[in-house]
Scaffold this motif. Sequence first.
Motif: not given
Length: 504
Positions: A56-67, A69-82
């Motif tokens: 967790f960094t600033d309330g978010g985790i890294r998003c490993p979606c195709r877009k 690529k672990n460069l963005k920190l998003l809320h876990q619900d947003v990561v799930t949708m991605h």
Amino acid sequence: MSGKTNIFVMFYRGSIEVMDDRSWMYRDSPQGLWRMDYCNGVQGFINFATSIPRNFTDGGIRCPCRKCKNLKLLHQDVVTMHLLTKGFMEDYMCWYAHGELFVPDESMEEQVVGSTSSASNMHEVENENSNPYRNMVMDAMRMSEANVRECPIVEEEPNVDAARFFDLLRDSDEPLWDGCTNHSKLSAVAQVFTIKSDHGLSEAGYDKIIEWARSILPEGNRLKENFYAAKSMMKPLGLGYQKIDICPNFCMLYYLENAEMTECMTCGHSRYKPRTGRGKTLVAYKKLRYFPITPRLQRLFMSPRTAEHMTWHQSHHAVDGVMVHPSDGEAWKHFNSMHPHFSAESRNVRLGLCTDGFNPFGSFAAPYSCWPIILMVYNLPPGMCIRLEFMFLSMVIPGPSSPGRNIDVCLRLLIDELTQSWSSRALTYDISRKQNFVMRLALMWTINDFLTYGMVFGWSTYGKLACPYCMENNKTFTLTNGGKASFLTVTVVSYHISTGTERT
């Protein structure tokens, strides 16, 4: 791969879980439909990623979606949708950016070694000592040739500061023009800078010389066109610092909200010296030079050999009853319990501050007291944190008089930088994990003698209550003739410790 199974091991709270099948991550699915095994797998990934606090960094985790690529920190619900709508990024069978360790098979080891070797050939030269300007870049960045050769292929794009290092390496090897064998792009600028410094050339004179030199060089030469461009190129090599005017009596800094003031608000002393002759330049009575610490600490994460030691304090095995490092002590553990968000990221840097006054002109010169402020990095192992190259000069407090208890006025610059690291995003590239992370700083201890202790902490080191531990419980008495306080009890205790005897 070659009929072998790749093993992915999850380490968390002492448990080990083997994941030998993740084909669900990239298996084709009917158009417009989500496979049940993929949905369950995504939920399992989210559960694993959110179970490790350091993710967790600033309330978010890294998003490993195709877009993302672990460069963005998003809320876990947003990561799930991605992940459900875009799928996982390529080659992410091992969740290395979310706390998982990859144990490769033999064929994979050969591929990794081959890739690392081919990447290092980009920077390799036949003789390490044949290019002194390349060595200059290494020294400025606190690296060696072996560090660069061991740099693996990055999985994330390095941030601006890390990329600047590789740009400087390229400039040190790039010829001044195609076919040139005597000078590189970096060596030419460095030598012209030396001439300017030795002979006191103005910027206009420098630009004229460069203009003439470019006119006689072959077309397509890479010599920087003016002083500004050359200075921008050389700036990462130097040790940048800030010059802040300070009251001669150490009452205040002419800094931020007080930057435009012309006299001290406490003692009324003028900021500038009286003008003499026709000079228009205002000269301050005293200047404080501050060397920012954050950029230099970020460089420690750019070398694999240095970066892997920056988390030694967490990975080493402590022995009960034996303290070999400050991380084994109660103060370190208490800080972790008070600041769990800071301690969750083992790469956050913990510092110690040491200072003392000295006379730079020798003991027989006129009285002068200069105070350097030095920071030590306690993330490193005991054998490294006390080495000279890992002690960072933070500021130099000028004399001729000692700052006394007003030393806290000078330390405001350091305190502001430490505080800012908790609120701003000091994005740092970690070459050992091939990740960018937000680095925060904490000052854990100060190291100084007893008299400096009174200056730094504002504690009175005189009188019967000078000892901060004994306080009124000491057996102090005042000398009849001298009138000074004597601590006989403290002296006896020191004698006992040094001799190993027990006396009451």
